[in-house]
Scaffold this motif. Structure first.
Motif, PDB file in Angstrom:
ATOM      1  N   HIS A   1      17.991 -24.354  27.593  1.00 43.64           N
ATOM      2  CA  HIS A   1      16.613 -23.635  28.085  1.00 43.64           C
ATOM      3  C   HIS A   1      17.100 -22.356  29.028  1.00 43.64           C
ATOM      4  O   HIS A   1      17.070 -22.340  30.227  1.00 43.64           O
TER       5      HIS A   1
ATOM      6  N   HIS B   1      16.121 -17.923  28.923  1.00 44.87           N
ATOM      7  CA  HIS B   1      15.248 -16.986  28.509  1.00 44.87           C
ATOM      8  C   HIS B   1      16.087 -15.429  28.773  1.00 44.87           C
ATOM      9  O   HIS B   1      15.979 -14.771  29.741  1.00 44.87           O
TER      10      HIS B   1
ATOM     11  N   LYS C   1       8.896 -24.680  20.559  1.00 45.45           N
ATOM     12  CA  LYS C   1       8.258 -24.772  21.791  1.00 45.45           C
ATOM     13  C   LYS C   1       6.904 -24.207  21.819  1.00 45.45           C
ATOM     14  O   LYS C   1       6.203 -23.445  20.902  1.00 45.45           O
TER      15      LYS C   1
ATOM     16  N   HIS D   1      11.046 -28.299  31.520  1.00 49.13           N
ATOM     17  CA  HIS D   1      11.028 -28.219  32.726  1.00 49.13           C
ATOM     18  C   HIS D   1       9.638 -28.993  33.544  1.00 49.13           C
ATOM     19  O   HIS D   1       8.827 -28.566  34.108  1.00 49.13           O
TER      20      HIS D   1
ATOM     21  N   ASP E   1      16.202 -23.293  32.447  1.00 47.19           N
ATOM     22  CA  ASP E   1      14.846 -22.537  32.314  1.00 47.19           C
ATOM     23  C   ASP E   1      15.108 -21.075  33.037  1.00 47.19           C
ATOM     24  O   ASP E   1      14.318 -20.512  33.735  1.00 47.19           O
TER      25      ASP E   1
HETATM   26 ZN    ZN Z   1      11.289 -21.265  29.708  1.00 50.34          ZN
END
Ligand code: ZN
Ligand code: URP
Ligand code: ZN
Length: 472
Positions: A71, A73, A162, A251, A327
């Motif tokens: 996870h 970004h 997602k 998350h 995340d």
């Molecule tokens: Zn995320």
């Protein structure tokens, strides 16, 4: 190390920890894969070592599979700005932290195809990654053509999608759209990942708070209560049940949401969940720091209470939480988080973390909350199985990619923005002392971090993933 086809390397004398074992052993690497894990000093190891190009001494260290962070970004657009780590800087920081594979989120733009989204993200990552990498796809525009494209992406190794119950008007999908995507996933074997927060209700609470003049960062937390994470998690589970598709909650932060996952699993449903280091180590009190400092901790779902934290640790023990992923969604304090000064709803959501997952979770081992094997399982093996990367990734069995970390359990370090390698001007863990440190890292048999000297290159490869290996 020589790059000849049959390059050999031996990691000698360490304690090899896997998700299922813990033994003093030597790891033999040949032609970029694990050739054998054998008793230290065995004949096999001796013979192999004689012809080896390099021998690494791991005495007194742990030898573990490279971390798999499912996870992240990197370089993610947000309004006029982007997350502050590019694929280059973010994956380099990942290597420093013992993570050798990431799975990042490619995003479908409204009105555009999934293929367009995948191509955009592939262009950003290709030739820039220090780790191997794969992609999930964020579905933002579910229609007949998108649904058909899901099958094609699965064939291309993008096997998870997602969806958001939060962020109306941006990423949000209706229950009908979610059900349609889940029905498709039930047919093609994909895994639906859910951001489970009731965004419609949250938006109402945000509007009310701002109207009252409650504009500081801590109101980000109070307008996203645990009940609305629990409610959305329940709804996502019921939609998955009706569609017959497996479900993965990303998350997860709240005990109420975990209770829903637990119930579903007890009923025999294929429901899985991940949590993140920030939910395990930080609480909502951080958002209430003086001035605007709390903005550093604004992420969604928000940081929760100590009770939630305890429930998450229990969930990791019972396997109702299967994965710890970061995340990693970094926005600098200056200029980026600042966008929300005077209006918490404009603070870019997300916190950095890709570099510190293995170290933070190792503190859980030292505190008696996790065994060494469970540490490896939740940070490497389970994420690899969950997202169709195992046994190539997340394992040290013969034939696996030689992605290996030599971990020194006795070195103490202090986490700080001054010394971390992520491209961000603050750390959520500033000043925290951790015991244990990543010392050396191999990616497919090449040493990329050598006794805390970065010697890697952007040689990470795209990994076409298979299907989730836990779903029934
Ligand atoms: Zn995320
Ligand atoms: O606050 C968060 N989590 N930002 C990243 C985007 C997401 O929802 O995962
Ligand atoms: Zn999310």
């Amino acid at each position: 190390m020589a790059s000849s086809k049959l390059a050999r390397l031996v990691i000698r004398g360490g304690t090899v920890i896997t998700a299922s074992s813990n033994q003093l052993a030597d790891v033999l690497v040949e032609d970029r894969v694990v050739a054998a894990v054998t008793a230290t000093g065995s004949d096999l190891s001796r013979n192999f070592s004689e012809a080896a190009d390099r021998v690494l001494d791991a005495t007194g260290r742990y030898v573990i599979p490279g971390g798999v962070d499912v996870h992240t970004h990197m370089e993610m657009p947000f309004g006029e700005t982007y997350t502050s780590d590019t694929f280059e800087t973010g994956t380099r920081a990942a290597i420093w932290g013992g993570t050798t594979t990431i799975v990042d989120f490619a995003i479908q733009s409204h009105g555009a195809s999934l293929q367009d989204g995948l191509e955009t993200w592939s262009r950003k990552a290709a030739g820039n990654c220090a780790t191997d990498y794969g992609f999930h796809m964020v579905l933002t525009d579910v229609n007949e053509s998108t649904l058909r494209e899901m099958d094609q992406l699965v064939e291309q190794g993008v096997t998870s999608f997602k969806m958001f119950m939060a962020y109306p008007g941006v990423f949000y999908s209706t229950d009908g759209q979610i059900l349609a995507a889940m029905q498709r996933a039930a047919g093609n074997g994909a895994l639906i990942q859910m951001h489970a927060e009731n965004g419609i209700a949250i938006d109402r609470l945000v509007t009310e708070a701002l109207a009252r003049g409650d504009v500081s960062p801590r109101f980000h937390g109070s307008t996203r209560p645990a009940a609305l994470e629990g409610e959305a998690t329940h709804r996502a589970i019921q939609l998955a049940r009706v569609s017959g598709s497996p479900l993965y909650i990303v998350h997860l932060s709240a005990e109420e949401a975990l209770a829903e996952v637990l119930d579903a699993r007890d009923r025999g449903q294929s429901v899985f969940a991940e949590t993140c280091p920030h939910y395990l180590f930080l609480t909502q009190h951080e958002m209430a720091r003086d001035g605007f400092d709390g903005a550093k901790f604004v992420c969604s779902p928000p940081l929760r209470s100590h009770d939630d934290q305890n429930a998450l640790w229990r969930g990791l023990v019972t396997d109702d939480l299967s994965v710890v992923a970061t995340d990693h969604c970094p926005f600098c304090f200056k200029e980026q988080k600042e966008l929300g000064r005077g209006d918490f709803s404009k603070i870019p959501n997300g916190v950095p973390g890709v570099e510190h997952r293995m170290d933070l979770l190792y503190q859980g081992v030292l505190q008696g909350k996790l065994t060494l094997s469970r540490w490896v399982e939740v940070t490497a093996t389970a994420p690899a199985r969950m997202f169709g990367l195992y046994p190539q990734k997340g394992s040290l069995q013969p034939g696996a990619d030689a992605d290996i970390v030599i971990y020194d359990p006795r070195t103490q370090a202090t986490i700080s923005a001054e010394t971390h390698h992520m491209s961000i001007d603050y750390s959520c863990y500033e000043g925290m002392t951790v015991m244990g440190q990543v010392e050396t890292v191999l990616l497919r048999g090449s040493v990329v971090l050598d006794k805390r000297q970065y010697v890697g290159t952007p040689s990470g490869r795209f990994i076409a993933r298979g299907l989730c290996q836990y779903a029934r």
